[in-house]
Design a protein around this motif. Structure first.
Motif, PDB file in Angstrom:
ATOM      1  N   ASP A 145      24.361  69.759  98.687  1.00  0.00           N
ATOM      2  CA  ASP A 145      24.031  71.043  98.837  1.00  0.00           C
ATOM      3  C   ASP A 145      24.376  71.676 100.462  1.00  0.00           C
ATOM      4  OD1 ASP A 145      23.332  71.495  96.338  1.00  0.00           O
ATOM      5  OD2 ASP A 145      21.083  71.144  96.716  1.00  0.00           O
ATOM      6  N   ASP A 146      24.324  70.687 101.514  1.00  0.00           N
ATOM      7  CA  ASP A 146      24.462  70.849 102.483  1.00  0.00           C
ATOM      8  C   ASP A 146      25.897  70.428 103.216  1.00  0.00           C
ATOM      9  OD1 ASP A 146      24.117  68.046 102.531  1.00  0.00           O
ATOM     10  OD2 ASP A 146      22.681  67.902 104.319  1.00  0.00           O
ATOM     11  N   LEU A 147      26.650  70.306 101.870  1.00  0.00           N
ATOM     12  CA  LEU A 147      28.239  69.941 102.340  1.00  0.00           C
ATOM     13  C   LEU A 147      28.526  68.660 102.856  1.00  0.00           C
ATOM     14  CD1 LEU A 147      29.852  73.426 103.478  1.00  0.00           C
ATOM     15  CD2 LEU A 147      29.478  72.629 101.029  1.00  0.00           C
ATOM     16  N   GLN A 148      27.672  67.771 102.587  1.00  0.00           N
ATOM     17  CA  GLN A 148      28.115  66.189 102.749  1.00  0.00           C
ATOM     18  C   GLN A 148      29.032  65.862 101.777  1.00  0.00           C
ATOM     19  OE1 GLN A 148      26.869  64.494 105.638  1.00  0.00           O
ATOM     20  NE2 GLN A 148      26.400  66.525 106.066  1.00  0.00           N
ATOM     21  N   VAL A 149      30.088  65.487 102.079  1.00  0.00           N
ATOM     22  CA  VAL A 149      31.175  64.649 101.085  1.00  0.00           C
ATOM     23  C   VAL A 149      31.092  63.296 100.907  1.00  0.00           C
ATOM     24  CG1 VAL A 149      33.500  64.899 100.684  1.00  0.00           C
ATOM     25  CG2 VAL A 149      32.398  66.856 101.703  1.00  0.00           C
ATOM     26  N   TYR A 150      31.513  62.863  99.677  1.00  0.00           N
ATOM     27  CA  TYR A 150      31.373  61.516  99.584  1.00  0.00           C
ATOM     28  C   TYR A 150      32.810  61.264  98.648  1.00  0.00           C
ATOM     29  CZ  TYR A 150      26.623  61.937 101.316  1.00  0.00           C
ATOM     30  OH  TYR A 150      25.602  61.960 101.837  1.00  0.00           O
ATOM     31  N   LEU A 151      33.472  60.149  98.842  1.00  0.00           N
ATOM     32  CA  LEU A 151      34.692  59.798  97.925  1.00  0.00           C
ATOM     33  C   LEU A 151      34.058  58.658  96.972  1.00  0.00           C
ATOM     34  CD1 LEU A 151      37.566  60.113  96.925  1.00  0.00           C
ATOM     35  CD2 LEU A 151      38.223  58.765  98.925  1.00  0.00           C
ATOM     36  N   VAL A 152      34.326  58.755  95.846  1.00  0.00           N
ATOM     37  CA  VAL A 152      33.875  57.583  94.953  1.00  0.00           C
ATOM     38  C   VAL A 152      34.697  57.121  94.006  1.00  0.00           C
ATOM     39  CG1 VAL A 152      31.216  58.333  95.000  1.00  0.00           C
ATOM     40  CG2 VAL A 152      32.749  59.224  93.064  1.00  0.00           C
ATOM     41  N   ASP A 153      34.462  55.902  93.248  1.00  0.00           N
ATOM     42  CA  ASP A 153      35.584  55.342  92.246  1.00  0.00           C
ATOM     43  C   ASP A 153      36.797  55.310  92.674  1.00  0.00           C
ATOM     44  OD1 ASP A 153      36.554  54.792  89.796  1.00  0.00           O
ATOM     45  OD2 ASP A 153      35.989  56.652  88.767  1.00  0.00           O
ATOM     46  N   PHE A 154      36.863  53.830  93.184  1.00  0.00           N
ATOM     47  CA  PHE A 154      37.823  53.220  93.687  1.00  0.00           C
ATOM     48  C   PHE A 154      38.417  52.283  92.434  1.00  0.00           C
ATOM     49  CE2 PHE A 154      36.116  54.740  97.576  1.00  0.00           C
ATOM     50  CZ  PHE A 154      37.145  54.797  98.407  1.00  0.00           C
TER      51      PHE A 154
END
Length: 433
Positions: A145-154
């Motif tokens: 909700d506070d626009l923290q971004v995470y990249l998943v699924d490698f």
């Protein structure tokens, strides 16, 4: 009966399922680590029942990649263990939904997401050897909700130049794979940028991942400009470059793309002014066509004014669509440009004579404000006053009678004078005798 597998002997208790790709033999769970009571993500890979153990080595290499990653935008690798039909991978849990879930982001939010996502790719591409994710799409990008971004699924990730080259199996998601990946050609650091650009376009156009094909033409080019008119031209150009089908036409890597994006002001909205704001037209003869011009202008740099003219409904007008009118025409009626001269035509032949009409013209656009109005006043010509013209034959008769009458009066008067004079002379003669 608990429908989830029992991993408590391994130190984890399953809470619920987060997602699955059963055809690929992968199920993702939210679990609790029993020692710390912390929530974790547990991915179960079932090779024996699906793809077979031949792909086991590939996933072992993925584990080695994840073990070496340390970035706040990538959930940390915590653990892995073998099972009877495969193995399990345990990662840090982030309380953030994926971009595949329906949410609304304004262009500035999308830019912030883009900056964070590219920062993660810069980290991956700066590793030795570099890491190529190969499956960047809304489902694999988590945003809090506070626009923290995470990249998943490698799961499809590859490392190094050798492994980034062609493989026997094309892996990725249609619509988010660049053409070189789709056609099993060598990948570069520009390859992941295509998935980033496609993901951002989905956010800006409110397009679901499954529907991204609706934005693509036959040349595998994503056509999105008409769907996001309220962003700046540099922002659109940047997005267009990210999803170029030819790798050489994209940014070379995530670092170049990030540097190009940072100074761009994305949330750019044009303004619109209409001059004059009032029009007063007066006809001098019946049925006359009156004309006037209105200049529409936008002075905001890096924006394009797009809109169309409409007519404010009036109770005395014939029923019609907002863009049509019975006796008023506007050319051009649709505008795309920052300076447009519009011609207004009024057909007074369809109006009553000696009357005054008041109407409003409305221009609706992508500008701020969204609408501007022009007041139109039309005064029609009066009916001219005409005296009745008698027929030619009657005029000739009247002329003849007048002539005869005039001749008769003159003759009568002359005769009368002659008789009077004769009588007077006779009387004079008698007196003289």
């Amino acid at each position: 009966m608990n429908p989830f597998p029992d991993f408590q002997p391994r130190g984890y208790r399953i809470q619920r399922e987060l997602g699955s790709n059963r055809s690929g033999g992968r199920i993702t769970y939210l679990a609790t680590e029993l020692d710390t009571q912390q929530s974790v993500v547990l991915k179960q890979f079932q090779f024996a029942s699906t793809a077979g153990w031949s792909v086991y080595d590939a996933y072992q290499r993925e584990i080695q990649v994840l073990r070496g990653l340390n970035h706040p935008g990538i959930p940390r690798y915590l653990d892995s263990f073998e099972t009877d039909d495969g193995f399990c991978l345990v990662q840090e849990y982030k309380n953030a939904p994926s971009l595949a879930e329906p949410r609304s982001f304004d262009p500035e939010d999308v830019k912030q997401i883009a900056v964070s996502l590219l920062s993660i790719l810069v980290y991956l591409q700066n590793r030795i050897p570099p890491v190529i994710h190969r499956d960047i799409k809304p489902e694999n990008v988590l945003v809090s909700d506070d626009l923290q971004v995470y990249l998943v699924d490698f799961g499809f990730a590859r490392i190094g130049d050798g492994e980034v080259a062609m493989s026997s199996v094309v892996k990725g998601t249609l619509g988010f794979m660049p053409p070189e990946q789709l056609f099993n050609r060598q990948l570069t650091e520009a390859s992941d940028l295509y998935g980033v650009g496609a993901t951002l376009i989905c956010l800006l156009t409110a397009t679901k991942s499954a529907d991204i094909g609706e934005l693509m033409d036959d040349n595998y080019r994503i056509d999105f400009k008409s769907r996001i008119p309220k962003v700046s031209l540099p922002w659109m150009a940047w997005l267009e470059k990210m999803v170029q089908p030819v790798p050489a036409k994209r940014y070379a890597n995530a670092s170049d793309a990030l540097e190009a994006l940072k100074p761009i002001y994305v949330n750019r909205v044009p303004t619109v002014t209409a001059k004059p704001e009032t029009l007063e037209l007066e006809a001098t003869k019946l049925g006359e066509t009156l004309t006037a011009t209105v200049m529409l202008s936008n002075r905001v740099p890096d924006t394009v004014l797009v809109g169309r003219w409409e007519f404010v409904s009036h109770p005395k007008d014939l029923p019609s669509k907002p863009e049509k009118h019975h006796w008023i025409r506007i050319k051009p009626d649709r505008i795309e440009g920052n300076r447009s001269l519009c011609k207004i035509k009024v057909d007074t032949g369809k109006l009553r004579a000696n009357a005054v009409y008041h109407r409003q013209l409305k221009f609706c656009s992508n500008a701020e404000p969204e609408t501007v109005t022009v007041d139109l006043t039309v005064k029609t010509a009066p009916v001219p006053i005409r005296l009745p013209v008698p027929p030619l034959r009657r005029l000739l008769v009247l002329f003849a009678m007048a002539t005869l009458l005039s001749f008769g009066v003159d003759t009568w008067w002359g005769t009368t004078l002659f008789v009077a004079r004769s009588i007077a002379r006779s009387i004079d003669n008698l007196w003289s005798m």
